[in-house]
Write an enzyme that holds these catalytic residues in place. Structure first.
Site, PDB file in Angstrom:
ATOM      1  N   GLN A   1      -5.249  -1.792   9.460  1.00 59.29           N
ATOM      2  CA  GLN A   1      -4.950  -3.083   8.816  1.00 59.29           C
ATOM      3  C   GLN A   1      -5.496  -4.226   9.678  1.00 59.29           C
ATOM      4  O   GLN A   1      -5.185  -4.326  10.862  1.00 59.29           O
ATOM      5  CB  GLN A   1      -3.430  -3.229   8.626  1.00 59.29           C
ATOM      6  CG  GLN A   1      -3.021  -4.478   7.890  1.00 59.29           C
ATOM      7  CD  GLN A   1      -3.502  -4.506   6.428  1.00 59.29           C
ATOM      8  OE1 GLN A   1      -3.425  -3.505   5.721  1.00 59.29           O
ATOM      9  NE2 GLN A   1      -4.020  -5.639   5.996  1.00 59.29           N
TER      10      GLN A   1
ATOM     11  N   LYS B   1       0.844  -1.205   0.000  1.00 55.30           N
ATOM     12  CA  LYS B   1       0.000   0.000   0.000  1.00 55.30           C
ATOM     13  C   LYS B   1       0.877   1.251   0.000  1.00 55.30           C
ATOM     14  O   LYS B   1       0.613   2.219  -0.720  1.00 55.30           O
ATOM     15  CB  LYS B   1      -0.933  -0.010   1.220  1.00 55.30           C
ATOM     16  CG  LYS B   1      -2.051  -1.026   1.072  1.00 55.30           C
ATOM     17  CD  LYS B   1      -2.827  -1.274   2.348  1.00 55.30           C
ATOM     18  CE  LYS B   1      -3.804  -2.434   2.125  1.00 55.30           C
ATOM     19  NZ  LYS B   1      -4.499  -2.887   3.322  1.00 55.30           N
TER      20      LYS B   1
ATOM     21  N   ASP C   1     -11.694   2.154   3.713  1.00 49.94           N
ATOM     22  CA  ASP C   1     -12.008   0.731   3.576  1.00 49.94           C
ATOM     23  C   ASP C   1     -13.524   0.522   3.419  1.00 49.94           C
ATOM     24  O   ASP C   1     -13.977  -0.580   3.154  1.00 49.94           O
ATOM     25  CB  ASP C   1     -11.520  -0.045   4.816  1.00 49.94           C
ATOM     26  CG  ASP C   1     -10.421  -1.040   4.466  1.00 49.94           C
ATOM     27  OD1 ASP C   1     -10.158  -1.225   3.260  1.00 49.94           O
ATOM     28  OD2 ASP C   1      -9.833  -1.634   5.394  1.00 49.94           O
TER      29      ASP C   1
END
Ligand SMILES: NC(=O)c1ccc[n+]([C@@H]2O[C@H](COP(=O)([O-])OP(=O)(O)OC[C@H]3O[C@@H](n4cnc5c(N)ncnc54)[C@H](OP(=O)(O)O)[C@@H]3O)[C@@H](O)[C@H]2O)c1
Length: 287
Positions: free
Chosen positions: A97, A53, A120
């Site tokens: 995460q 990322k 997200d």
């Protein structure tokens, strides 16, 4: 043999478009999008995902900040960190995460993320907007990536039978909603589905998101179908999808490889969501 859907190159194309847009923002002295990723503990898989990322951010011009925290970080400390990022104007996107180390209430922590920074797309407000088809929702990256891969084949989604195997909040459910918005007739399967093969054989578009290596075999696939394999399991140290590629490629019209299919798309769409979040905040006067 079915045609391979090259997620790697489609994702590179998306990153290229994002880079162009961010270069334009840079040239006019505008606000550069910023993404903060919170990584707790030392899960080897998560370390790799976060590094990828970070690399993608560098490539497209997003300012990335990785908060690497020890596994002993308390839930209260994490919540305090998220709340601080929520009010930090440099930060447009916040990503925690997953999985978090045991003992953390993931839902509670994710729900602390400001919905307009929730890249997200897991906050109930974004999920609710997605379900209702409202504009301005940040939509989970992997399902968006899967839709892009389906569209890349040129097969029209409208009116087709789509079957999604898996009903997680991060992949299966949002993907089913996106397919529905694209006017597919959608069936969602899961671990209690009876006669799975009978259902999957109806699918013009079949998506597997179960984490069960090679569970979809060629005999479960309709000839000519578009097959999207979201699964990523480690089998003998090798990344393995949910679809048995060897038998399925002979039947499918189009098929994604693992790796090189959905994986790179997830990261490209995270870049897209971060840029979208920055724009949303700019137009609402908060950046
Ligand atoms: N490539 C990427 O970027 C990316 C992104 C996200 C996830 N993934 C991968 O995608 C896979 C799924 O992830 P997830 O987070 O959605 O997993 P998850 O939360 O574990 O959900 C798995 C889903 O599959 C269903 N399932 C499990 N075994 C099944 C079976 N034998 N038959 C039918 N359905 C079955 C489960 O049903 P129940 O609900 O009944 O338990 C559940 O709904 C994993 O391999 C993950 O690593 C990849």
């Amino acid at each position: 043999m079915g045609k391979l859907i090259d997620g790697k190159s489609i994702a590179a194309g998306i990153r290229g478009e994002i880079k162009k847009e961010i270069d334009r923002i840079k040239s006019t002295g505008g606000h550069l999008p910023g993404l903060t990723v919170i990584l707790v503990g030392d899960d080897p898989g998560s370390q790799v995902y976060v590094r990828n990322k970070e690399r993608a951010c560098q490539e497209v011009g997003i300012i990335s900040d990785i908060k690497r925290l020890p596994a002993t970080t308390t839930e209260a400390e994490l919540i305090a960190l998220v709340r601080g990022l929520n009010v930090d104007d440099k930060v447009d996107g916040i990503l925690v995460q997953l999985p978090l180390p045991k003992g953390n209430d993931e839902i509670r922590i994710l729900n602390e993320i400001a919905p307009d920074k929730d890249v997200d797309g897991l906050h109930p407000l974004n999920m609710g907007k997605l379900l209702k088809g409202e504009k301005g929702a940040l939509v989970p990256c992997t399902p968006q990536g899967a839709i892009e891969l389906i569209l890349s084949t040129g097969v029209e989604i409208k009116g087709r039978e789509a079957v999604v195997v898996g009903r997680s909040n991060i992949v299966g459910k949002p993907l089913a909603i996106l397919l529905l918005q694209n006017h597919a007739t959608v069936t969602i399967c899961h671990s209690r589905t009876k006669n799975l093969g009978e259902v999957t054989r109806r699918a013009d578009i079949l998506v597997a998101a179960t984490g069960q290596p090679k569970m979809i075999t060629g005999d479960m696939v309709k000839p000519g179908a578009v097959v999207i394999d979201v699964g990523t399991s480690k089998v003998n140290d090798k990344l393995t999808g949910d679809v048995d590629f060897e038998t399925t490629k002979e039947v499918a019209g189009f098929i994604t490889p693992v790796p090189g299919g959905v994986g790179p798309m997830t990261i490209a769409l995270l870049m897209k969501n971060t840029l979208a979040a920055a724009k949303l905040r700019a137009t609402s006067g908060r950046a």
